[in-house]
Scaffold this motif. Structure first.
Motif, PDB file in Angstrom:
ATOM      1  N   ALA B 105      -1.290 -24.156 -10.556  1.00  0.00           N
ATOM      2  CA  ALA B 105      -1.504 -23.686 -11.675  1.00  0.00           C
ATOM      3  C   ALA B 105      -0.666 -23.878 -12.938  1.00  0.00           C
ATOM      4  O   ALA B 105      -1.199 -23.960 -14.126  1.00  0.00           O
ATOM      5  N   ALA B 106       0.222 -25.246 -12.417  1.00  0.00           N
ATOM      6  CA  ALA B 106       1.141 -25.371 -13.974  1.00  0.00           C
ATOM      7  C   ALA B 106       1.040 -26.294 -14.522  1.00  0.00           C
ATOM      8  O   ALA B 106       1.032 -26.155 -15.797  1.00  0.00           O
ATOM      9  N   THR B 107      -0.368 -26.995 -14.512  1.00  0.00           N
ATOM     10  CA  THR B 107      -0.253 -28.185 -15.441  1.00  0.00           C
ATOM     11  C   THR B 107      -1.099 -27.426 -16.347  1.00  0.00           C
ATOM     12  O   THR B 107      -1.493 -27.454 -17.557  1.00  0.00           O
ATOM     13  N   ASP B 108      -2.575 -25.763 -15.959  1.00  0.00           N
ATOM     14  CA  ASP B 108      -3.192 -24.804 -16.675  1.00  0.00           C
ATOM     15  C   ASP B 108      -2.076 -25.015 -17.736  1.00  0.00           C
ATOM     16  O   ASP B 108      -1.908 -23.893 -18.800  1.00  0.00           O
ATOM     17  N   LEU B 109      -1.607 -23.895 -16.837  1.00  0.00           N
ATOM     18  CA  LEU B 109      -0.212 -22.815 -17.364  1.00  0.00           C
ATOM     19  C   LEU B 109       0.233 -23.604 -18.868  1.00  0.00           C
ATOM     20  O   LEU B 109       0.574 -23.114 -20.169  1.00  0.00           O
ATOM     21  N   ARG B 110       0.730 -24.985 -18.475  1.00  0.00           N
ATOM     22  CA  ARG B 110       1.708 -25.339 -19.219  1.00  0.00           C
ATOM     23  C   ARG B 110       0.627 -26.225 -21.030  1.00  0.00           C
ATOM     24  O   ARG B 110       1.118 -25.356 -21.636  1.00  0.00           O
ATOM     25  N   VAL B 113       0.079 -22.277 -22.365  1.00  0.00           N
ATOM     26  CA  VAL B 113       0.931 -21.044 -22.475  1.00  0.00           C
ATOM     27  C   VAL B 113       2.641 -22.078 -23.583  1.00  0.00           C
ATOM     28  O   VAL B 113       2.850 -22.019 -24.285  1.00  0.00           O
ATOM     29  N   LEU B 114       2.887 -23.000 -21.831  1.00  0.00           N
ATOM     30  CA  LEU B 114       4.569 -23.220 -22.298  1.00  0.00           C
ATOM     31  C   LEU B 114       3.949 -24.486 -24.122  1.00  0.00           C
ATOM     32  O   LEU B 114       5.095 -24.717 -24.466  1.00  0.00           O
ATOM     33  N   ALA B 115       3.207 -25.109 -23.077  1.00  0.00           N
ATOM     34  CA  ALA B 115       2.940 -26.466 -24.794  1.00  0.00           C
ATOM     35  C   ALA B 115       3.092 -25.865 -26.249  1.00  0.00           C
ATOM     36  O   ALA B 115       3.473 -26.237 -26.618  1.00  0.00           O
ATOM     37  N   PRO B 116       2.004 -24.603 -26.090  1.00  0.00           N
ATOM     38  CA  PRO B 116       1.924 -24.260 -27.958  1.00  0.00           C
ATOM     39  C   PRO B 116       3.377 -23.336 -28.425  1.00  0.00           C
ATOM     40  O   PRO B 116       3.253 -23.253 -29.093  1.00  0.00           O
ATOM     41  N   LEU B 117       3.424 -22.645 -26.995  1.00  0.00           N
ATOM     42  CA  LEU B 117       5.085 -21.627 -27.591  1.00  0.00           C
ATOM     43  C   LEU B 117       5.959 -22.851 -28.074  1.00  0.00           C
ATOM     44  O   LEU B 117       6.772 -22.566 -29.248  1.00  0.00           O
ATOM     45  N   ALA B 118       6.220 -24.189 -27.237  1.00  0.00           N
ATOM     46  CA  ALA B 118       7.031 -25.070 -27.544  1.00  0.00           C
ATOM     47  C   ALA B 118       7.071 -25.444 -28.968  1.00  0.00           C
ATOM     48  O   ALA B 118       8.022 -25.622 -29.775  1.00  0.00           O
TER      49      ALA B 118
END
Lengths: 362, 147
Positions: B105-110, B113-118
């Protein structure tokens, strides 16, 4: 002497109920939220975090609300809460050289690399009451200019290159912690700095001011003052590597002090250091001045007998929670103590009166 | 970047992320993996240290609040959450993200969630830097002396 007495419970309950009502004030005026205090009373929040020795803006704002704005009472609440927290560990020392600065000034070098950045300062304001704030007012957005991402080096680093300033050699000793072991004297510099950074702002300011007025004179320049955020990194044992566990705002002050040399040290500049939670620049400058004054022994300076050089005097009186605890306990019932004093005074008076009347009779 | 460096990167991002924004993005991603607690969320303190003179020996500056937890997904991936503050839901989200980042699920999660947060955290940091830059002093020297 303390003797347990019963009674007063109803009076105490009612006093607390009234306190709650007074805290709320006139209910026709909207209640203050914790978020409003956190955002709009930010410097009070910063002070409570620094002296409460716990970085958590939300909790500090709550404490200010509960304490009706009495900051020492709020600091007391934070200190009490702090003792209930399990300690997960200690962070790696924060890298202030990598601080994202919102303010950075030097009183010693006009053209310091990284520049003089004023930040959101009260300096240069006219200290005239602004009646616009009494009315609801929209605040225009602060101007922005493109910023080149660059690290802002410490000013003392430049002086160091020429050997003109005393070195601050790095190390990784585990520092003593006065929240774990009672403060014992003589205290090393690590313990002094911990004590000063959580010390009462007014007390540390007064001590610092005394050094400027000539008590333990060591003329200080603010080599650098910086405010900004740093990452806090901690080694996580179950992972086996360090991660950032958060980001905190700090104020750092480095003073550069004249020093003519001593038996052990060549003539060079010496340093005082202040590092405090939040935007707390008065406190950070004060801390640096007092730190420098307390270093007289290790620099081989004369003890001029000044209060700011007296480690016992400074460290044992800097903590406003200890101070207020001892000071305020004297208002609690001392009925038995006082009863015995009263009897003593009566007996002495009776003896004195008897002696006077004997003399008159002779 | 090594595996550890990459993991350090997302864990550090999750620790500093505004809890409510992480929650929004997490809800938006529509993930609800089953998991078991290895360590239920707990609030504690971390002693923050500084260095004398910025470069010297360490000293204790004061504590900060931190919430931590650990969990295991049904697939076996273990996630750790260490976040600033006292928000247990924040720690849980961080641990779930940490675990999922070790799965397919890493690619989807990044992306969700992670990319917009960053990006948002970088922008708010950059905005403060631009305001600071606007308060940088441009010195100029007045003409001195007499003609």
């Amino acid at each position: 002497m303390y003797v347990a007495v019963k009674g007063g419970e109803r009076a105490i309950d009612n006093a607390h109920a009234w306190l709650a009502e007074e805290r709320r004030g006139d209910t026709a005026v909207p209640e203050l939220s914790v978020a409003q205090i956190r955002e709009q009373m930010a410097l009070a929040v910063n002070r409570v975090m620094a002296e409460g020795s716990l970085y958590d803006p939300e909790l500090a704002a709550l404490a200010i609300k509960q304490a009706r704005g009495d900051l020492i009472e709020a600091i007391f609440l934070i200190r009490a809460y702090r003792t209930t927290l399990p300690r997960f560990g200690a962070s790696a020392p924060v890298e202030t050289a990598r601080m994202a600065c919102l303010r950075r000034i030097s009183a010693t070098f006009k053209d310091a690399p990284g520049g003089q950045v004023l930040g959101p300062t009260f300096d240069y304001t006219h200290r005239l009451l602004d009646f616009k704030l009494a009315a609801d007012g929209e605040v225009p957005a602060a101007p922005e200019t493109p910023a080149a991402p660059a690290e802002v080096p410490h000013i003392t680093g430049f002086l160091n290159r020429d050997g003109l300033i005393q070195e601050e050699p790095a190390g990784d000793d585990t520092p003593p912690d006065l929240t774990r072991e009672p403060l014992e004297l003589p205290a090393g510099r690590a313990l002094r700095l911990q004590s000063l950074t959580r010390g009462d702002e007014g007390f540390v300011l007064g001590m610092a001011y005394s050094t400027q007025r000539g008590y333990a004179r060591n003329h200080a320049f603010v080599g650098e003052l910086r405010i900004g955020t740093v990452a806090v990194e901690m080694e996580i044992p179950e992972l086996g590597f360090a991660i950032e566990i958060g980001e905190i705002e700090l104020t750092e002050c480095e003073t550069v002090n004249q020093f003519t040399g001593s038996k052990t040290e060549p003539p060079q500049f010496t340093r005082g250091y202040g590092l405090v939670f939040g935007q707390t620049e008065r406190k950070a400058i004060s801390m640096a001045l007092v730190d420098r004054a307390l270093r007289w022994k290790e620099l081989g300076e004369e003890d001029s007998g000044a209060p700011a050089q007296d480690e016992e005097f400074v460290l044992y009186h800097a903590d406003n929670i200890q101070a207020t605890g001892f000071l305020e306990h004297i208002k609690l019932p001392h009925y038995v103590d006082f009863q015995s004093e009263l009897e003593l005074v009566r007996r002495i008076r009776a003896e004195a009166e008897a002696a006077t009347s004997r003399e008159a009779a002779e | 970047m090594s595996e550890i460096e990459t993991r350090k990167g997302w864990m550090s991002l999750l620790a500093r992320a505004p809890a409510d924004r992480l929650e929004q993005l997490w809800q938006g991603a529509g993930l609800a993996p089953a998991f078991a607690w290895l360590r239920a969320p707990e609030v504690g303190g971390v002693m923050v240290r500084g260095r004398m003179g910025g470069t010297g020996q360490p000293f204790n500056l004061g504590e900060m609040t931190v919430t931590r937890c650990a969990l295991r997904l049904e697939g076996g991936a273990v996630g750790h959450g260490y976040v600033q503050g006292r928000d247990k839901a924040h720690a849980e989200r961080a641990a779930l993200c940490d675990a999922l980042m070790q799965t397919d699920a890493a690619t989807d999660l990044r992306e969700a969630v992670l990319a917009p947060l960053a990006a948002e955290m970088a922008e708010s940091r950059a905005a403060r830097a631009r305001k600071a830059a606007a308060t940088k002093v441009d010195f100029f020297t007045m003409v001195r002396g007499e003609d």
